[in-house]
Design a protein around this motif. Sequence first.
Motif, PDB file in Angstrom:
ATOM      1  N   LYS A 253       0.836  -1.196   0.000  1.00  0.00           N
ATOM      2  CA  LYS A 253       0.000   0.000   0.000  1.00  0.00           C
ATOM      3  C   LYS A 253       0.873   1.248   0.000  1.00  0.00           C
ATOM      4  O   LYS A 253       1.957   1.262   0.586  1.00  0.00           O
ATOM      5  CB  LYS A 253      -0.916   0.012   1.222  1.00  0.00           C
ATOM      6  N   ALA A 254       0.383   2.285  -0.652  1.00  0.00           N
ATOM      7  CA  ALA A 254       1.119   3.544  -0.689  1.00  0.00           C
ATOM      8  C   ALA A 254       1.154   4.170   0.702  1.00  0.00           C
ATOM      9  O   ALA A 254       0.168   4.107   1.447  1.00  0.00           O
ATOM     10  CB  ALA A 254       0.470   4.500  -1.678  1.00  0.00           C
ATOM     11  N   GLU A 255       2.277   4.778   1.044  1.00  0.00           N
ATOM     12  CA  GLU A 255       2.395   5.487   2.314  1.00  0.00           C
ATOM     13  C   GLU A 255       1.818   6.897   2.188  1.00  0.00           C
ATOM     14  O   GLU A 255       1.148   7.391   3.092  1.00  0.00           O
ATOM     15  CB  GLU A 255       3.866   5.563   2.732  1.00  0.00           C
ATOM     16  N   LYS A 256       2.096   7.543   1.059  1.00  0.00           N
ATOM     17  CA  LYS A 256       1.592   8.875   0.769  1.00  0.00           C
ATOM     18  C   LYS A 256       1.209   8.933  -0.702  1.00  0.00           C
ATOM     19  O   LYS A 256       1.756   8.185  -1.521  1.00  0.00           O
ATOM     20  CB  LYS A 256       2.654   9.939   1.069  1.00  0.00           C
ATOM     21  N   VAL A 257       0.284   9.815  -1.026  1.00  0.00           N
ATOM     22  CA  VAL A 257      -0.166   9.934  -2.408  1.00  0.00           C
ATOM     23  C   VAL A 257      -0.158  11.396  -2.841  1.00  0.00           C
ATOM     24  O   VAL A 257      -0.049  12.306  -2.021  1.00  0.00           O
ATOM     25  CB  VAL A 257      -1.574   9.326  -2.604  1.00  0.00           C
ATOM     26  N   ALA A 258      -0.299  11.603  -4.145  1.00  0.00           N
ATOM     27  CA  ALA A 258      -0.177  12.936  -4.743  1.00  0.00           C
ATOM     28  C   ALA A 258      -1.496  13.699  -4.753  1.00  0.00           C
ATOM     29  O   ALA A 258      -2.582  13.121  -4.712  1.00  0.00           O
ATOM     30  CB  ALA A 258       0.353  12.809  -6.164  1.00  0.00           C
TER      31      ALA A 258
END
Length: 344
Positions: A253-258
């Motif tokens: 899973k992504a930790e942070k997204v844009a």
Amino acid sequence: MVKLTRPKTKQKVKNMLKKRGAGVLLHISSMPSPYGVGVLDENTKHFIDRIADMGFTYWQVLPFNPTDSANSPYCSPSAFAGNYIYINPQGLKDMGLISDEEVSKNIYDGTPYTASYEYALEKRLATLKKAFLNVGEELAADIKQFEIDNPWLTDYAVFMAVKEQENFKPWWEWSSEHAHYFECIKKIYDYEESAAFWKFVQYIFYKQWAEIKKYANKKGVAVIGDMPIYVAMDSVDVWSNLPMFLIDEKTLKAEKVAGVPPDYFSEDGQLWGNPLYDWEAMKKDNYSWWVKRMKKSAELYDMLRIDHFRAFDTYWAIPFGHPTAEFGKWEQGPGMDLFNVIKS
């Protein structure tokens, strides 16, 4: 705007890029076409003729990447691949790969004043699969050389082959043997036949585009490309380069997204959801993925626009799982360090 001309580029194009000029933005999909959307054919050449006659020296296109289910190239399965929807069926017939009857199956009988992406995607894919069955030894050798010259193609073809096998689910929902790149790639020969089709598709796209770009340059028209700064989570770029993104390698899973913060236009900001680059990891790798991406763009275009360019300076990072972009914060991008490496 980034100039991408190489020393081997014809002097005519090099001179164009040094002069002030005017241009037109028109994507391939908006060209007149009997095939549901515009393709790389004589209509595109006619457009080039017209703008050249009017004195324009630039033609800007939108991203060429394959699109997602919403037909967006900003959420593509590959930052390097071209969209097969723009392949000209008549060009396949001229290569002796399909019949006139197969070409006619691509003709759209709806209104010519709008695009039908769903129709074009379905018909083009079916036609390309028919054409692939007629690939001979000489063409197969050309495709193999194309793969050697474009190392990204192998991973992309395997990704698409496995995606078909996994019923087009996102890669993090694949079986464990497929979801983890290094485990999957060990069995690359298991996907050789279906992967070969996707290599063929990319060869045809790049062959047809190269002919169009060469025609434009001969007419005194330079091509401005368009690159989305971020890539999709469900892409071969992330799947095969996991350590280069802010993604938990255990949970996938992504930790942070844009996204972008709240402003006068949106009180919640914009939550795009693309995974963010791990710029520290990329720096240790001497930004090799970005260098390859820019090098490929130098073959596709004469100049390049990078969408959301400001994020190379600072970017808005939103913790994964938050419902809106207002929970993010500004973080430092690579700055000129990245571009100094690319330039060198």
